[in-house]
Design a protein around this motif. Structure first.
Motif, PDB file in Angstrom:
ATOM      1  N   GLY A   1      -4.308  16.573  10.249  1.00  0.00           N
ATOM      2  CA  GLY A   1      -4.200  15.506  11.232  1.00  0.00           C
ATOM      3  C   GLY A   1      -4.663  14.154  10.725  1.00  0.00           C
ATOM      4  N   ARG A   2      -4.848  14.039   9.423  1.00  0.00           N
ATOM      5  CA  ARG A   2      -5.322  12.775   8.857  1.00  0.00           C
ATOM      6  C   ARG A   2      -4.162  11.792   8.700  1.00  0.00           C
ATOM      7  N   ARG A   3      -4.408  10.543   9.019  1.00  0.00           N
ATOM      8  CA  ARG A   3      -3.399   9.481   8.881  1.00  0.00           C
ATOM      9  C   ARG A   3      -3.689   8.753   7.571  1.00  0.00           C
ATOM     10  N   MET A   4      -3.214   9.318   6.476  1.00  0.00           N
ATOM     11  CA  MET A   4      -3.632   8.904   5.138  1.00  0.00           C
ATOM     12  C   MET A   4      -2.910   7.659   4.622  1.00  0.00           C
ATOM     13  N   TYR A   5      -1.811   7.292   5.246  1.00  0.00           N
ATOM     14  CA  TYR A   5      -1.003   6.186   4.742  1.00  0.00           C
ATOM     15  C   TYR A   5      -0.942   5.040   5.759  1.00  0.00           C
ATOM     16  N   PRO A   6      -0.575   3.859   5.302  1.00  0.00           N
ATOM     17  CA  PRO A   6      -0.532   2.682   6.191  1.00  0.00           C
ATOM     18  C   PRO A   6       0.409   2.863   7.369  1.00  0.00           C
ATOM     19  N   GLU A   7       0.168   2.059   8.389  1.00  0.00           N
ATOM     20  CA  GLU A   7       1.007   2.080   9.572  1.00  0.00           C
ATOM     21  C   GLU A   7       1.508   0.688   9.951  1.00  0.00           C
ATOM     22  N   CYS A   8       0.809  -0.343   9.520  1.00  0.00           N
ATOM     23  CA  CYS A   8       1.189  -1.716   9.890  1.00  0.00           C
ATOM     24  C   CYS A   8       1.932  -2.438   8.766  1.00  0.00           C
TER      25      CYS A   8
ATOM     26  N   ILE B   1       3.610  -1.585   5.094  1.00  0.00           N
ATOM     27  CA  ILE B   1       3.994  -0.494   4.206  1.00  0.00           C
ATOM     28  C   ILE B   1       4.831  -1.050   3.058  1.00  0.00           C
ATOM     29  N   PRO B   2       4.447  -0.759   1.819  1.00  0.00           N
ATOM     30  CA  PRO B   2       5.217  -1.281   0.680  1.00  0.00           C
ATOM     31  C   PRO B   2       6.581  -0.611   0.584  1.00  0.00           C
ATOM     32  N   ALA B   3       7.454  -1.215  -0.194  1.00  0.00           N
ATOM     33  CA  ALA B   3       8.820  -0.699  -0.351  1.00  0.00           C
ATOM     34  C   ALA B   3       8.792   0.522  -1.260  1.00  0.00           C
ATOM     35  N   TYR B   4       8.576   1.682  -0.662  1.00  0.00           N
ATOM     36  CA  TYR B   4       8.406   2.918  -1.427  1.00  0.00           C
ATOM     37  C   TYR B   4       9.629   3.223  -2.280  1.00  0.00           C
ATOM     38  N   ASN B   5      10.830   2.980  -1.733  1.00  0.00           N
ATOM     39  CA  ASN B   5      12.039   3.377  -2.447  1.00  0.00           C
ATOM     40  C   ASN B   5      12.261   2.575  -3.722  1.00  0.00           C
ATOM     41  N   GLN B   6      11.512   1.488  -3.893  1.00  0.00           N
ATOM     42  CA  GLN B   6      11.614   0.705  -5.128  1.00  0.00           C
ATOM     43  C   GLN B   6      10.601   1.168  -6.170  1.00  0.00           C
ATOM     44  N   GLY B   7       9.714   2.085  -5.778  1.00  0.00           N
ATOM     45  CA  GLY B   7       8.738   2.605  -6.724  1.00  0.00           C
ATOM     46  C   GLY B   7       7.714   1.585  -7.175  1.00  0.00           C
TER      47      GLY B   7
ATOM     48  N   MET C   1      -8.219  -7.139  -9.545  1.00  0.00           N
ATOM     49  CA  MET C   1      -8.664  -7.000 -10.921  1.00  0.00           C
ATOM     50  C   MET C   1      -7.504  -6.688 -11.868  1.00  0.00           C
ATOM     51  N   ASN C   2      -6.290  -6.718 -11.345  1.00  0.00           N
ATOM     52  CA  ASN C   2      -5.074  -6.440 -12.119  1.00  0.00           C
ATOM     53  C   ASN C   2      -4.942  -4.958 -12.469  1.00  0.00           C
ATOM     54  N   GLN C   3      -5.598  -4.112 -11.703  1.00  0.00           N
ATOM     55  CA  GLN C   3      -5.509  -2.663 -11.889  1.00  0.00           C
ATOM     56  C   GLN C   3      -4.238  -2.145 -11.229  1.00  0.00           C
ATOM     57  N   THR C   4      -3.492  -1.314 -11.935  1.00  0.00           N
ATOM     58  CA  THR C   4      -2.284  -0.708 -11.385  1.00  0.00           C
ATOM     59  C   THR C   4      -2.594   0.692 -10.879  1.00  0.00           C
ATOM     60  N   PRO C   5      -2.479   0.949  -9.585  1.00  0.00           N
ATOM     61  CA  PRO C   5      -2.724   2.297  -9.055  1.00  0.00           C
ATOM     62  C   PRO C   5      -1.764   3.317  -9.648  1.00  0.00           C
ATOM     63  N   LYS C   6      -2.228   4.555  -9.716  1.00  0.00           N
ATOM     64  CA  LYS C   6      -1.387   5.646 -10.210  1.00  0.00           C
ATOM     65  C   LYS C   6      -0.745   6.421  -9.076  1.00  0.00           C
ATOM     66  N   THR C   7      -1.342   6.353  -7.890  1.00  0.00           N
ATOM     67  CA  THR C   7      -0.849   7.148  -6.756  1.00  0.00           C
ATOM     68  C   THR C   7      -0.375   6.252  -5.628  1.00  0.00           C
ATOM     69  N   GLN C   8       0.547   6.783  -4.827  1.00  0.00           N
ATOM     70  CA  GLN C   8       1.005   6.036  -3.663  1.00  0.00           C
ATOM     71  C   GLN C   8      -0.100   5.920  -2.614  1.00  0.00           C
ATOM     72  N   LEU C   9      -0.997   6.888  -2.549  1.00  0.00           N
ATOM     73  CA  LEU C   9      -2.078   6.813  -1.572  1.00  0.00           C
ATOM     74  C   LEU C   9      -2.926   5.572  -1.815  1.00  0.00           C
ATOM     75  N   PHE C  10      -3.331   5.363  -3.045  1.00  0.00           N
ATOM     76  CA  PHE C  10      -4.131   4.190  -3.388  1.00  0.00           C
ATOM     77  C   PHE C  10      -3.305   2.916  -3.258  1.00  0.00           C
ATOM     78  N   ALA C  11      -2.106   2.921  -3.836  1.00  0.00           N
ATOM     79  CA  ALA C  11      -1.275   1.713  -3.852  1.00  0.00           C
ATOM     80  C   ALA C  11      -0.920   1.242  -2.451  1.00  0.00           C
ATOM     81  N   SER C  12      -0.535   2.171  -1.582  1.00  0.00           N
ATOM     82  CA  SER C  12      -0.080   1.768  -0.253  1.00  0.00           C
ATOM     83  C   SER C  12      -1.247   1.333   0.633  1.00  0.00           C
TER      84      SER C  12
END
Length: 268
Positions: free
Chosen positions: A59-66, A68-74, A81-92
């Motif tokens: 029942g956790r709402r782990m991803y954004p709701e308001c 949301i990045p363009a997931y289909n573009q990857g 700090m110019n860090q690139t996330p590795k996961t969608q959870l962190f990035a989104s």
């Protein structure tokens, strides 16, 4: 300029002592509010990350709701700090919380901002990285983004903020981590109330002063030029909160002629 790019640019501007005019604030607010995701975009994103309706098995709402990045573009958006996330959870979550944090700073009186703030706080309370003891993978990084968001959006939630500080300190030393983590933590500390942040900043102050007094930072690459001046302001802002270094608050970093490094003068 896209909403997240505008958010990063505004953050760097403000961290480097920039002051926004009312017209600029209105323009930023307008562009960020226009970037809110539609229900259709949200559902498409949740299907992509295999989290229908943004509810996992617990029942956790782990991803954004308001926002949301363009997931289909990857595309994965970088941190300050110019860090690139590795996961969608962190990035989104990074994408949403940084945008919404700026909205809370610039337009807290707007009903739509307050509604999104309340919705997002409620969502984060369901998550492991936002509300529980969690040092696993990039949940550790996402917890820091939650900490920075809370400092701006819910500073009265001191117990919650305390839990994110404790989460960092409990798990940071469990493995070798990239430099981004510690510096983002320092950024968070510089933006919390000093009474709350001081016990956590104290152990790091000697290292911060070394960067200001002696080390400086190289300015060789595009990354260096984009990030290192902001890091120097971050160090100054942290040190200047101590009475003995309050005099450096109005000083700015400079480029040292002999080696081209960006440095700071903290001599009296």
């Amino acid at each position: 300029m896209k909403a997240y790019e505008l958010t990063l640019k505004t953050n760097h501007f403000l961290l480097r002592d920039g002051t926004l005019t009312e017209k600029q604030k209105d323009q930023i607010l307008g562009q960020l509010l226009a970037a809110r995701s539609t229900p259709e975009e949200a559902e498409r994103f949740y299907r992509g990350v295999r989290c229908p309706g943004n509810r996992d098995r617990e029942g956790r709402r782990m991803y954004p709701e308001c926002f949301i990045p363009a997931y289909n573009q990857g595309e994965k958006y970088k941190t300050l700090m110019n860090q690139t996330p590795k996961t969608q959870l962190f990035a989104s979550n990074l994408y949403e919380l940084e945008i919404l944090r700026l909205l809370c700073l610039l337009g807290p009186e707007l009903p739509e901002v307050e509604a999104m703030r309340q919705q997002t706080l409620a969502r984060l309370r369901t998550t492991c990285f936002g509300y529980q003891d969690d040092g696993v993978g990039e949940c550790f990084d996402a917890s820091l983004v939650v900490l920075r968001f809370l400092a701006a959006a819910a500073p009265e939630e001191e117990a919650w903020i305390q839990s994110r500080l404790d989460n960092f300190n409990q798990h940071y030393g469990e493995k070798k981590r990239p430099w981004f983590c510690l510096w983002y933590y320092w950024l968070c500390l510089s933006e919390l109330s000093f009474s709350l942040a001081k016990p956590y900043t104290d152990p790091h102050l000697p290292e911060m002063l070394k960067w200001l007094e002696h080390k400086g930072m190289v300015m060789h690459s595009n990354h260096d030029v984009a990030v290192h001046p902001t890091l120097m302001y971050l160090l100054r802002n942290s040190a200047a909160r101590y009475p003995q270094y309050a005099y450096i608050k109005e000083r700015k970093p400079y480029i040292r002629e002999k080696d081209g490094r960006i440095c700071f003068d903290i001599t009296c």
